[in-house]
Design an enzyme around this catalytic site. Structure first.
Site, PDB file in Angstrom:
ATOM      1  N   CYS A  74       1.585  14.492  -7.493  1.00 28.28           N
ATOM      2  CA  CYS A  74       0.880  13.674  -8.470  1.00 28.28           C
ATOM      3  C   CYS A  74      -0.152  14.844  -9.289  1.00 28.28           C
ATOM      4  O   CYS A  74      -0.399  15.906  -8.577  1.00 28.28           O
ATOM      5  CB  CYS A  74      -0.054  12.515  -8.070  1.00 28.28           C
ATOM      6  SG  CYS A  74      -1.547  12.949  -7.193  1.00 28.28           S
ATOM      7  N   CYS A  80      -8.460  14.456  -5.617  1.00 26.55           N
ATOM      8  CA  CYS A  80      -8.495  13.059  -5.550  1.00 26.55           C
ATOM      9  C   CYS A  80      -8.602  12.830  -3.936  1.00 26.55           C
ATOM     10  O   CYS A  80      -8.071  13.493  -3.083  1.00 26.55           O
ATOM     11  CB  CYS A  80      -7.258  12.363  -5.948  1.00 26.55           C
ATOM     12  SG  CYS A  80      -6.979  10.372  -5.183  1.00 26.55           S
ATOM     13  N   CYS A  83      -5.070  10.772  -0.934  1.00 30.62           N
ATOM     14  CA  CYS A  83      -4.224  11.315   0.128  1.00 30.62           C
ATOM     15  C   CYS A  83      -4.231  12.794   0.370  1.00 30.62           C
ATOM     16  O   CYS A  83      -4.418  13.423  -0.781  1.00 30.62           O
ATOM     17  CB  CYS A  83      -2.742  10.787  -0.276  1.00 30.62           C
ATOM     18  SG  CYS A  83      -2.117  11.357  -1.804  1.00 30.62           S
ATOM     19  N   CYS A 163      -0.079   7.811  -9.372  1.00 31.16           N
ATOM     20  CA  CYS A 163      -0.362   7.611  -8.068  1.00 31.16           C
ATOM     21  C   CYS A 163       0.690   7.362  -7.256  1.00 31.16           C
ATOM     22  O   CYS A 163       1.508   6.578  -7.759  1.00 31.16           O
ATOM     23  CB  CYS A 163      -1.488   6.629  -7.752  1.00 31.16           C
ATOM     24  SG  CYS A 163      -1.646   6.326  -5.861  1.00 31.16           S
ATOM     25  N   GLN A 289      -1.474  -6.628   5.603  1.00 31.39           N
ATOM     26  CA  GLN A 289      -1.127  -5.231   5.798  1.00 31.39           C
ATOM     27  C   GLN A 289      -0.645  -4.458   4.620  1.00 31.39           C
ATOM     28  O   GLN A 289       0.300  -5.027   4.085  1.00 31.39           O
ATOM     29  CB  GLN A 289      -0.192  -4.989   7.079  1.00 31.39           C
ATOM     30  CG  GLN A 289      -0.776  -5.374   8.240  1.00 31.39           C
ATOM     31  CD  GLN A 289      -1.600  -4.360   8.630  1.00 31.39           C
ATOM     32  OE1 GLN A 289      -1.765  -3.100   8.210  1.00 31.39           O
ATOM     33  NE2 GLN A 289      -2.056  -4.737   9.954  1.00 31.39           N
ATOM     34  N   GLU A 339     -10.579 -16.258  12.668  1.00 32.12           N
ATOM     35  CA  GLU A 339     -10.634 -15.230  11.460  1.00 32.12           C
ATOM     36  C   GLU A 339     -12.024 -15.564  10.854  1.00 32.12           C
ATOM     37  O   GLU A 339     -12.347 -16.691  10.744  1.00 32.12           O
ATOM     38  CB  GLU A 339      -9.516 -15.131  10.384  1.00 32.12           C
ATOM     39  CG  GLU A 339      -9.814 -14.330   9.137  1.00 32.12           C
ATOM     40  CD  GLU A 339     -10.205 -13.039   9.553  1.00 32.12           C
ATOM     41  OE1 GLU A 339     -11.108 -12.738   8.629  1.00 32.12           O
ATOM     42  OE2 GLU A 339      -9.549 -12.205  10.268  1.00 32.12           O
ATOM     43  N   ASP A 384      -6.703  -7.563  16.686  1.00 29.27           N
ATOM     44  CA  ASP A 384      -6.521  -6.787  15.416  1.00 29.27           C
ATOM     45  C   ASP A 384      -7.596  -6.488  14.710  1.00 29.27           C
ATOM     46  O   ASP A 384      -7.870  -7.062  13.693  1.00 29.27           O
ATOM     47  CB  ASP A 384      -5.570  -7.445  14.665  1.00 29.27           C
ATOM     48  CG  ASP A 384      -4.834  -6.467  13.446  1.00 29.27           C
ATOM     49  OD1 ASP A 384      -5.400  -5.476  13.507  1.00 29.27           O
ATOM     50  OD2 ASP A 384      -3.968  -6.729  12.790  1.00 29.27           O
ATOM     51  N   CYS A 411      -6.756   0.085  13.614  1.00 32.22           N
ATOM     52  CA  CYS A 411      -6.509   1.067  12.151  1.00 32.22           C
ATOM     53  C   CYS A 411      -7.504   2.105  12.253  1.00 32.22           C
ATOM     54  O   CYS A 411      -7.664   2.986  11.518  1.00 32.22           O
ATOM     55  CB  CYS A 411      -6.662   0.157  10.915  1.00 32.22           C
ATOM     56  SG  CYS A 411      -8.166  -0.690  10.808  1.00 32.22           S
TER      57      CYS A 411
END
Length: 455
Positions: A74, A80, A83, A163, A289, A339, A384, A411
């Site tokens: 990109c 940026c 990533c 992107c 997700q 939750e 989670d 995560c």
């Protein structure tokens, strides 16, 4: 070694999340330098000492890494912060993440455990079904930009018109919105002064359905007619289909995407996505997700790790929109999801009804408090939690049930490593672990850990 000193060196490895480790022979010291790739020769300045360890700020990459065999995908790489690793082949990214997990977990886990490697995402690019873009400028008083923050900056915003983490539909929508407001010279919200109108563009797109929800987030400080923008968006040639355009009003002082009031400019305030044969209704702020195809790999792994749950009650704690609960429900006696986000719980109940699942119960509230009120007792627990892991007051309550099996989905692997200490003290041992690379090109990875109670 002093603050302000400049050094050159080669990044020997990168520890989670993006800590490059550089050895300086003349000082006989290792320095942590963020935002690099293993094998790069870099120049950096020492900017702080943390618990006796030196940290450096990257000034420039002097030589590319031998691992960088691809051209940037990109136009705003590497400035940026979205990533980091797109110049590395995907196999090398997975090898690097496996090394990061092993170094952390080999230290955190007591005794032997089976590490089953990192599972690839079915899609390396265009995998994200959700993206939050910010309005701002690329430099002080520059033209309006819409996209992602510059690496290491909380103010400068780079326009992300190409992107590669999202579907091309999202890029087309971003360009349309940016041009619309640029032409009308509309202001963006300045965080320090708390003035201005445009805040965020939140885009969500079903990977399997192609349904798109466009959410424009602004303050109430100005009034603008958004009907022409709505018409421009609906006239775009897209592979998917816009099913809702929302105007979200947010006068919060903090830089978070939230709603004080939501106005529907077109269509509806939700979209549908499918996962493992189930259909999910997703609203602007409900958790789902972000990599649908990767999530299928993740949840199939969870189902495998949890094993036989016939005639068993499963607690799905931090259950979001109830995805895991509904994946497990057909093979369990009952699943109880807890939750804290009420909107997500309402969506979970609706999704379960839509999928014809009647043995799921969803409760809105903090896990720490809800566990005191529950009459049911679990046989198996799935965890989670959010990025920061489980609150240290809630974890002892969870462990006090003494279930035979716990499956923990993380995560943020450093949070898992921290929580494992208390879990092992409470009599659990890590049996096996794997990871699913849900976030290709970035520093993140989902880790799945199966713990069993010591007899």
């Amino acid at each position: 070694m002093k603050k302000g000193q400049t050094f050159e060196g080669i990044i020997e490895r990168v520890d989670f999340p993006n800590k490059g480790i550089v050895y300086i022979p003349e000082e006989e010291k290792y320095v942590t330098v963020k935002n690099g790739i293993p094998g790069q020769k870099v120049r950096f300045v020492i900017n702080k000492f943390k618990r006796g360890n030196a940290e450096g700020r990257l000034l420039e990459v002097l030589e590319k890494s031998p691992l960088e065999t691809r051209e940037p995908m990109c136009s705003i790489f590497p400035a940026c912060g979205g990533c980091m690793y797109q110049t590395m082949p995907y196999e090398e990214q997975m090898k690097m993440k496996e090394g990061q997990i092993r170094r952390l977990m080999d230290e955190a886990v007591e005794g032997e455990y089976d590490f089953e490697g990192v599972k690839a995402s079915p899609k390396e690019f265009g995998y994200r079904n959700k993206m939050e873009f910010s309005f701002g400028d690329e430099y002080k008083d520059g033209p309006l930009s819409l996209g992602l923050h510059k690496k290491g900056s909380t103010y400068d915003v780079l326009t992300a018109s190409d992107c590669r983490l999202v579907h091309e539909d999202m890029n087309k929508i971003l360009v349309c919105v940016l041009e619309y407001f640029r032409e009308r010279n509309v202001s963006y919200y300045r965080k320090m002064q708390h003035t201005g109108y445009l805040r965020h563009l939140l885009l969500r797109r079903g990977d399997t359905t192609g349904e798109i929800l466009v959410n424009l987030v602004t303050t109430t400080q100005e009034e603008h007619d958004l009907q022409p923008l709505t018409e421009e968006l609906l006239s775009l040639e897209l592979e998917g289909k816009i099913v809702g355009i929302l105007h979200i009003l947010n006068d919060s002082l903090s830089d978070v995407v939230k709603s004080d009031e939501t106005r529907i400019l077109y269509g509806q305030d939700f979209f549908y996505e499918k996962l493992l044969g189930l259909e999910f209704k997703i609203t602007p702020f409900s958790f789902f997700q972000p990599n649908t195809r990767g999530a299928e790999v993740l949840y199939e792994t969870v189902r495998d790790y949890i094993g036989d749950i016939r005639d068993m009650t499963v607690f799905d704690l931090f259950s979001g929109t109830g995805t895991i609960s509904q994946v497990l429900a057909p093979v369990a006696k009952q699943v109880v999801g807890v939750e804290i986000v009420e909107e997500a719980v309402e969506a979970a109940k609706e999704n379960a009804a839509r999928n014809g699942i009647s043995n799921c119960k969803f409760i809105a509230g903090d896990v720490f408090q809800v566990l005191d009120e529950l009459e049911e007792k679990p046989d198996v627990i799935v965890l989670d939690p959010p990025r920061d892991g489980i609150h240290p007051k809630a974890l002892p309550k969870i462990l006090s049930y003494g279930v035979d099996r716990i499956v923990y989905i993380s995560c943020k692997m450093t949070s898992l490593a921290r929580d494992l200490e208390m879990m092992q003290i409470a009599g659990y041992r890590v049996e096996k672990m794997t990871a699913v690379d849900q976030f290709c090109e970035t520093v993140h990875c989902e880790v799945i850990c199966k713990l069993v109670r010591r007899k």
